[in-house]
Design a protein around this motif. Sequence first.
Motif, PDB file in Angstrom:
ATOM      1  N   ASN A  74      10.659  10.796 -14.765  1.00 23.47           N
ATOM      2  CA  ASN A  74      10.862  10.982 -16.199  1.00 23.47           C
ATOM      3  C   ASN A  74      10.880  12.441 -16.646  1.00 23.47           C
ATOM      4  N   ALA A  75      11.121  13.353 -15.719  1.00 22.94           N
ATOM      5  CA  ALA A  75      11.201  14.769 -16.090  1.00 22.94           C
ATOM      6  C   ALA A  75      11.865  15.525 -14.944  1.00 22.94           C
ATOM      7  N   ASP A  76      12.019  16.816 -15.147  1.00 26.79           N
ATOM      8  CA  ASP A  76      12.628  17.641 -14.112  1.00 26.79           C
ATOM      9  C   ASP A  76      11.590  18.282 -13.202  1.00 26.79           C
ATOM     10  N   GLU A  77      10.450  17.662 -13.115  1.00 26.28           N
ATOM     11  CA  GLU A  77       9.391  18.194 -12.251  1.00 26.28           C
ATOM     12  C   GLU A  77       9.797  18.061 -10.791  1.00 26.28           C
ATOM     13  N   CYS A  78       9.156  18.842  -9.949  1.00 25.61           N
ATOM     14  CA  CYS A  78       9.418  18.695  -8.528  1.00 25.61           C
ATOM     15  C   CYS A  78       8.783  17.404  -8.019  1.00 25.61           C
ATOM     16  N   ALA A  79       9.262  16.953  -6.910  1.00 26.46           N
ATOM     17  CA  ALA A  79       8.783  15.707  -6.321  1.00 26.46           C
ATOM     18  C   ALA A  79       7.406  15.900  -5.688  1.00 26.46           C
ATOM     19  N   ILE A  80       6.742  14.782  -5.426  1.00 28.16           N
ATOM     20  CA  ILE A  80       5.468  14.795  -4.714  1.00 28.16           C
ATOM     21  C   ILE A  80       5.705  14.287  -3.294  1.00 28.16           C
ATOM     22  N   THR A  81       4.783  14.600  -2.419  1.00 27.35           N
ATOM     23  CA  THR A  81       4.856  14.146  -1.032  1.00 27.35           C
ATOM     24  C   THR A  81       4.345  12.719  -0.939  1.00 27.35           C
ATOM     25  N   THR A  82       5.059  11.874  -0.201  1.00 29.45           N
ATOM     26  CA  THR A  82       4.598  10.519   0.081  1.00 29.45           C
ATOM     27  C   THR A  82       4.316  10.409   1.579  1.00 29.45           C
ATOM     28  N   TYR A  83       3.467   9.456   1.933  1.00 26.44           N
ATOM     29  CA  TYR A  83       3.069   9.252   3.318  1.00 26.44           C
ATOM     30  C   TYR A  83       3.195   7.771   3.666  1.00 26.44           C
ATOM     31  N   TRP A  92       0.850  -1.189   0.000  1.00 31.15           N
ATOM     32  CA  TRP A  92       0.000   0.000   0.000  1.00 31.15           C
ATOM     33  C   TRP A  92       0.888   1.242   0.000  1.00 31.15           C
ATOM     34  N   TYR A  93       0.443   2.297  -0.680  1.00 26.22           N
ATOM     35  CA  TYR A  93       1.192   3.555  -0.762  1.00 26.22           C
ATOM     36  C   TYR A  93       0.222   4.721  -0.647  1.00 26.22           C
ATOM     37  N   ALA A  94       0.761   5.882  -0.265  1.00 22.12           N
ATOM     38  CA  ALA A  94      -0.035   7.111  -0.228  1.00 22.12           C
ATOM     39  C   ALA A  94       0.852   8.276  -0.668  1.00 22.12           C
ATOM     40  N   THR A  95       0.267   9.158  -1.475  1.00 22.69           N
ATOM     41  CA  THR A  95       0.964  10.355  -1.952  1.00 22.69           C
ATOM     42  C   THR A  95      -0.018  11.517  -1.958  1.00 22.69           C
ATOM     43  N   GLN A  96       0.521  12.694  -2.195  1.00 24.00           N
ATOM     44  CA  GLN A  96      -0.383  13.810  -2.461  1.00 24.00           C
ATOM     45  C   GLN A  96      -1.159  13.465  -3.724  1.00 24.00           C
ATOM     46  N   PHE A 141       6.032   9.166 -10.986  1.00 26.05           N
ATOM     47  CA  PHE A 141       6.585   9.493  -9.676  1.00 26.05           C
ATOM     48  C   PHE A 141       6.798   8.216  -8.874  1.00 26.05           C
ATOM     49  N   SER A 142       7.910   8.174  -8.148  1.00 22.88           N
ATOM     50  CA  SER A 142       8.189   7.054  -7.265  1.00 22.88           C
ATOM     51  C   SER A 142       7.170   7.043  -6.130  1.00 22.88           C
ATOM     52  N   LEU A 143       6.585   5.880  -5.880  1.00 22.54           N
ATOM     53  CA  LEU A 143       5.680   5.752  -4.738  1.00 22.54           C
ATOM     54  C   LEU A 143       6.456   5.641  -3.425  1.00 22.54           C
ATOM     55  N   LEU A 144       7.758   5.414  -3.514  1.00 20.13           N
ATOM     56  CA  LEU A 144       8.601   5.327  -2.316  1.00 20.13           C
ATOM     57  C   LEU A 144       9.118   6.690  -1.874  1.00 20.13           C
TER      58      LEU A 144
END
Length: 120
Positions: free
Chosen positions: A95-104, A46-50, A86-89
């Motif tokens: 695959n781009a220079d985008e900023c990262a997302i928050t994971t929980y 199981w994973y959680a992100t913004q 985006f990595s779920l970890l």
Amino acid sequence: MEIDVLVAVDWVAVCKTTDVPRDGGVCALVEGEQIAIFNFTRRGEWYATQNLCPHKQQMVLSRGMIGSTGDTCEPKVACPFHKRTFSLLTGECLNADECAITTYPVKVEGDQVYVGLSNS
């Protein structure tokens, strides 16, 4: 030298396991934030992100496709509109220079899914 940082979390019940499709995701409103919850059944994880995709500022990641990438089979989610992955970890854009997302952190007890929120 690598240092592990311990962060205290409050575990918040967000949904039942049956609310989340196998190998898919849903969005839950948790303390005013949209959080995407993923049931990666093929991995038994199981994973959680913004839920917000930073590319076009749309709340869509919970509807993205999940899969694995690379030699390590890192779990990832792809935005359904823009195909940014985006990595779920770690939340890193893969695959781009985008900023990262928050994971929980996520834990499942019985049929209840919990997301860990920092209490600091």
